[in-house]
Scaffold this motif. Structure first.
Motif, PDB file in Angstrom:
ATOM      1  N   LEU A  11     -12.570 -37.998 -44.183  1.00 42.78           N
ATOM      2  CA  LEU A  11     -12.488 -39.325 -44.789  1.00 42.78           C
ATOM      3  C   LEU A  11     -13.680 -39.624 -45.692  1.00 42.78           C
ATOM      4  O   LEU A  11     -13.651 -40.591 -46.435  1.00 42.78           O
ATOM      5  N   GLU A  12     -14.719 -38.779 -45.615  1.00 46.83           N
ATOM      6  CA  GLU A  12     -15.872 -38.950 -46.495  1.00 46.83           C
ATOM      7  C   GLU A  12     -16.581 -37.607 -46.651  1.00 46.83           C
ATOM      8  O   GLU A  12     -16.243 -36.649 -45.980  1.00 46.83           O
ATOM      9  N   ARG A  13     -17.522 -37.553 -47.572  1.00 46.61           N
ATOM     10  CA  ARG A  13     -18.134 -36.300 -47.983  1.00 46.61           C
ATOM     11  C   ARG A  13     -18.873 -35.552 -46.876  1.00 46.61           C
ATOM     12  O   ARG A  13     -18.853 -34.336 -46.825  1.00 46.61           O
ATOM     13  N   THR A  14     -19.527 -36.261 -45.973  1.00 50.34           N
ATOM     14  CA  THR A  14     -20.308 -35.585 -44.929  1.00 50.34           C
ATOM     15  C   THR A  14     -19.419 -35.049 -43.808  1.00 50.34           C
ATOM     16  O   THR A  14     -19.901 -34.331 -42.936  1.00 50.34           O
ATOM     17  N   ARG A  15     -18.152 -35.397 -43.832  1.00 50.45           N
ATOM     18  CA  ARG A  15     -17.170 -34.962 -42.824  1.00 50.45           C
ATOM     19  C   ARG A  15     -17.532 -35.429 -41.417  1.00 50.45           C
ATOM     20  O   ARG A  15     -17.176 -34.804 -40.427  1.00 50.45           O
ATOM     21  N   TRP A  17     -16.536 -38.403 -40.348  1.00 49.77           N
ATOM     22  CA  TRP A  17     -15.332 -39.142 -39.960  1.00 49.77           C
ATOM     23  C   TRP A  17     -14.110 -38.441 -40.523  1.00 49.77           C
ATOM     24  O   TRP A  17     -14.082 -38.075 -41.688  1.00 49.77           O
ATOM     25  N   ASN A  18     -13.113 -38.239 -39.671  1.00 46.23           N
ATOM     26  CA  ASN A  18     -11.873 -37.589 -40.082  1.00 46.23           C
ATOM     27  C   ASN A  18     -10.680 -38.360 -39.539  1.00 46.23           C
ATOM     28  O   ASN A  18     -10.760 -38.962 -38.458  1.00 46.23           O
TER      29      ASN A  18
END
Length: 137
Positions: A11-15, A17-18
């Motif tokens: 859900l975001e670049r750092t992974r 949150w998925n």
């Protein structure tokens, strides 16, 4: 016995949150939080088929409707290797299932897996790594 599949979508670049989709004998959708770079905790909710209802649509054909019930799950994995899963539901079967897979904890040099489930009757068992058979009550 069942076969399940899991898909995670960042859900975001750092992974960190998925989104997660868990499907097979039931469909669960939710969110995964990754911490310490490799450990993940997922919370999900969805539905399970409780029963099928048949309706005659002609002399030789039937239509089936799935009667759904709620379902929820919590999953813990390390490097996408599942170590603990807990799934509960409002279904008449598959009400409760806890799996602790080998590798989560050790007793000396031994790392057992355990399961407890209720599919109308309670069952529990132990499994070990590298062996397809386990002991259950």
């Amino acid at each position: 016995m069942g076969q399940f599949y899991v898909v995670k979508f960042p859900l975001e670049r750092t992974r960190s949150w998925n989104a997660i989709a868990y499907f097979g004998m039931q469909e669960l959708f939710g969110i995964t939080r990754t911490f310490e770079g490799e450990k993940s905790l997922s919370l999900t909710g969805g539905v399970i088929v409780n029963s099928l209802s048949a309706t005659d649509i002609s002399i030789s054909q039937k239509a089936y409707t799935a009667n759904l019930r709620w379902s929820a799950g919590v999953f813990y994995d390390v490097k996408n290797s599942l170590l603990v899963s807990l799934v509960i539901s409002g279904a008449d079967h598959n009400r409760f299932r806890l799996n602790v897979f080998p590798g989560l904890f050790r007793i000396g040099g031994f790392s057992p897996g355990i399961f407890v489930d209720n599919t109308g009757n309670w069952a529990a068992g132990v499994s070990i790594r590298y062996c397809p058979l386990g002991i259950a009550l």
